[in-house]
Design a protein around this motif. Structure first.
Motif, mmCIF file in Angstrom:
data_model
loop_
_atom_site.group_PDB
_atom_site.id
_atom_site.type_symbol
_atom_site.label_atom_id
_atom_site.label_comp_id
_atom_site.label_asym_id
_atom_site.label_seq_id
_atom_site.Cartn_x
_atom_site.Cartn_y
_atom_site.Cartn_z
ATOM 1 N N PRO A 1 0.821 -1.202 0.000
ATOM 2 C CA PRO A 1 0.000 0.000 0.000
ATOM 3 C C PRO A 1 0.859 1.258 0.000
ATOM 4 O O PRO A 1 2.005 1.250 0.436
ATOM 5 N N LEU A 2 0.253 2.354 -0.457
ATOM 6 C CA LEU A 2 0.976 3.614 -0.581
ATOM 7 C C LEU A 2 1.593 4.048 0.733
ATOM 8 O O LEU A 2 2.759 4.433 0.792
ATOM 9 N N GLY A 3 0.813 3.989 1.848
ATOM 10 C CA GLY A 3 1.321 4.450 3.133
ATOM 11 C C GLY A 3 2.523 3.660 3.589
ATOM 12 O O GLY A 3 3.486 4.214 4.112
ATOM 13 N N GLU A 14 0.280 9.810 4.022
ATOM 14 C CA GLU A 14 -0.531 10.938 3.599
ATOM 15 C C GLU A 14 -1.845 11.018 4.356
ATOM 16 O O GLU A 14 -2.433 12.075 4.462
ATOM 17 N N LEU A 15 -2.332 9.909 4.884
ATOM 18 C CA LEU A 15 -3.596 9.929 5.604
ATOM 19 C C LEU A 15 -3.708 8.672 6.443
ATOM 20 O O LEU A 15 -3.494 7.570 5.954
ATOM 21 N N GLY A 16 -4.039 8.825 7.718
ATOM 22 C CA GLY A 16 -4.221 7.665 8.578
ATOM 23 C C GLY A 16 -2.903 7.021 8.963
ATOM 24 O O GLY A 16 -1.825 7.440 8.559
ATOM 25 N N ASP A 17 -2.983 5.979 9.765
ATOM 26 C CA ASP A 17 -1.778 5.316 10.248
ATOM 27 C C ASP A 17 -1.078 4.518 9.155
ATOM 28 O O ASP A 17 0.125 4.282 9.218
ATOM 29 N N THR A 18 -1.811 4.068 8.147
ATOM 30 C CA THR A 18 -1.208 3.265 7.089
ATOM 31 C C THR A 18 -1.127 4.004 5.768
ATOM 32 O O THR A 18 -0.542 3.507 4.819
ATOM 33 N N SER A 44 -1.413 20.702 2.945
ATOM 34 C CA SER A 44 -0.635 19.986 1.932
ATOM 35 C C SER A 44 -1.351 18.748 1.404
ATOM 36 O O SER A 44 -0.965 18.199 0.364
ATOM 37 N N PHE A 45 -2.407 18.310 2.092
ATOM 38 C CA PHE A 45 -3.133 17.128 1.629
ATOM 39 C C PHE A 45 -3.799 17.373 0.277
ATOM 40 O O PHE A 45 -4.004 16.446 -0.506
ATOM 41 N N ALA A 46 -4.114 18.632 -0.019
ATOM 42 C CA ALA A 46 -4.791 18.957 -1.282
ATOM 43 C C ALA A 46 -3.981 18.511 -2.491
ATOM 44 O O ALA A 46 -4.540 18.057 -3.498
ATOM 45 N N SER A 47 -2.658 18.645 -2.420
ATOM 46 C CA SER A 47 -1.807 18.305 -3.562
ATOM 47 C C SER A 47 -1.207 16.909 -3.450
ATOM 48 O O SER A 47 -0.441 16.495 -4.324
ATOM 49 N N SER A 48 -1.544 16.178 -2.387
ATOM 50 C CA SER A 48 -1.009 14.828 -2.223
ATOM 51 C C SER A 48 -1.717 13.857 -3.163
ATOM 52 O O SER A 48 -2.813 14.125 -3.674
ATOM 53 N N THR A 53 -6.555 11.697 -5.508
ATOM 54 C CA THR A 53 -7.273 10.468 -5.846
ATOM 55 C C THR A 53 -8.683 10.480 -5.267
ATOM 56 O O THR A 53 -9.652 10.086 -5.934
ATOM 57 N N LEU A 54 -8.808 10.943 -4.022
ATOM 58 C CA LEU A 54 -10.124 11.012 -3.388
ATOM 59 C C LEU A 54 -11.045 11.961 -4.156
ATOM 60 O O LEU A 54 -12.210 11.632 -4.430
ATOM 61 N N ALA A 55 -10.538 13.138 -4.522
ATOM 62 C CA ALA A 55 -11.353 14.100 -5.270
ATOM 63 C C ALA A 55 -11.777 13.521 -6.623
ATOM 64 O O ALA A 55 -12.939 13.666 -7.041
ATOM 65 N N HIS A 56 -10.854 12.858 -7.305
ATOM 66 C CA HIS A 56 -11.176 12.252 -8.604
ATOM 67 C C HIS A 56 -12.242 11.171 -8.450
ATOM 68 O O HIS A 56 -13.188 11.088 -9.252
ATOM 69 N N HIS A 57 -12.117 10.351 -7.409
ATOM 70 C CA HIS A 57 -13.080 9.274 -7.176
ATOM 71 C C HIS A 57 -14.478 9.847 -6.932
ATOM 72 O O HIS A 57 -15.473 9.328 -7.463
ATOM 73 N N LEU A 58 -14.557 10.918 -6.158
ATOM 74 C CA LEU A 58 -15.855 11.533 -5.875
ATOM 75 C C LEU A 58 -16.482 12.098 -7.147
ATOM 76 O O LEU A 58 -17.694 11.982 -7.362
ATOM 77 N N ARG A 59 -15.672 12.705 -7.984
ATOM 78 C CA ARG A 59 -16.203 13.231 -9.253
ATOM 79 C C ARG A 59 -16.707 12.091 -10.138
ATOM 80 O O ARG A 59 -17.729 12.228 -10.822
#
Length: 251
Positions: A1-3, A14-18, A44-48, A53-59
């Motif tokens: 995973p990314l984390g 970038e988000l959460g413990d993992t 800084s999360f906006a450009s992470s 990915t989250l914004a794209h998924h919601l769209r």
């Protein structure tokens, strides 16, 4: 995973413990399709990768996404300069956040306790840690680095961000007293954050508050969102209540 990959490189997830908590959030949204979703994190999360990915998924799910950086001290009349990234996703188009654009124009006299003998014991308790921080600061200055810690008084007009590890006596802000710096007290931090924590253990309460949001700002955000959804659906939004800095319950 990314984390985990980022951890192996010595970088913060970038988000959460993992680092992949946003995947769980995206799955929940896809399953339930709520009328609106509100997300917040560090700027800084906006450009992470996770944020994009989250914004794209919601769209892709059909949401209309708006993002901004909240600046409570400059735009929401808050004493703490705790800037946060905000993303609002709605199934109806047209939501636009309207900040009051009112800077904080007071001092901290209504937030900090007046001087008292209690200051002596609290300043003496952390005196060794403060001395170590000062030595550390001088070493960094000699090397041309910028390490430091902050202090505030009742006359200050701004409070630096209070982090979740504040109780570890690391970077401040500390309150200046006649006996030396002291830590902010739990009820003082609660005034800054706009909420109370039902926990008497100082370190635990500060960790919760340090990870939380400024209640007054987000109450306004949610009130605006509720009004928007009311107009879009023709239903009456439930009132949102919070406590102001004096502890009064307000809509």
């Amino acid at each position: 995973p990314l984390g985990r990959a980022k951890k192996s490189l010595g970088q913060k997830p970038e988000l959460g413990d993992t680092g992949d908590l946003f995947l769980c959030i995206a799955a929940l949204v896809a399953t339930h399709l709520p009328l609106a979703c509100v997300f917040e994190n560090v700027p800084s999360f906006a450009s992470s990768l996770a944020g994009q990915t989250l914004a794209h998924h919601l769209r892709q799910l059909g949401y209309h996404v708006t993002q901004t950086i909240l600046d409570p001290h400059k735009a929401w009349a808050e004493p703490q300069d705790r800037r946060r990234w905000l993303m609002v996703a709605t199934l109806f188009p047209g939501f636009t956040l309207q900040p009051p654009n009112t800077p904080f124009g007071n001092d901290l006299s209504e937030i900090l306790d007046p001087p008292s003998e209690r200051d002596r014991a609290e300043a003496e308790r952390i005196a060794g840690s403060i001395a170590a921080l000062r030595r550390h600061r001088e070493r960094h200055r000699a090397l041309g680095h910028g390490f430091g810690f902050t202090t505030i008084t009742a006359q200050s007009s701004r409070v630096p961000t209070i982090v979740r590890s504040y109780h570890k006596i690391n970077i401040g802000p500390f309150v200046e007293t006649a006996f030396g710096p002291r830590l902010l007290r739990k009820h003082e931090v609660e005034k800054l954050m706009g909420c109370t924590i039902d926990c008497e253990h100082y370190a635990t309460a500060i960790e919760i508050l340090g990870q939380g949001v400024q209640t007054r700002v987000f109450s306004d955000v949610l009130t605006q969102l509720a009004a928007f959804l009311h107009g879009a659906r023709g239903s009456t939004p439930a009132p949102i209540f919070f406590k102001d800095r004096r502890g009064h319950r307000r809509a």
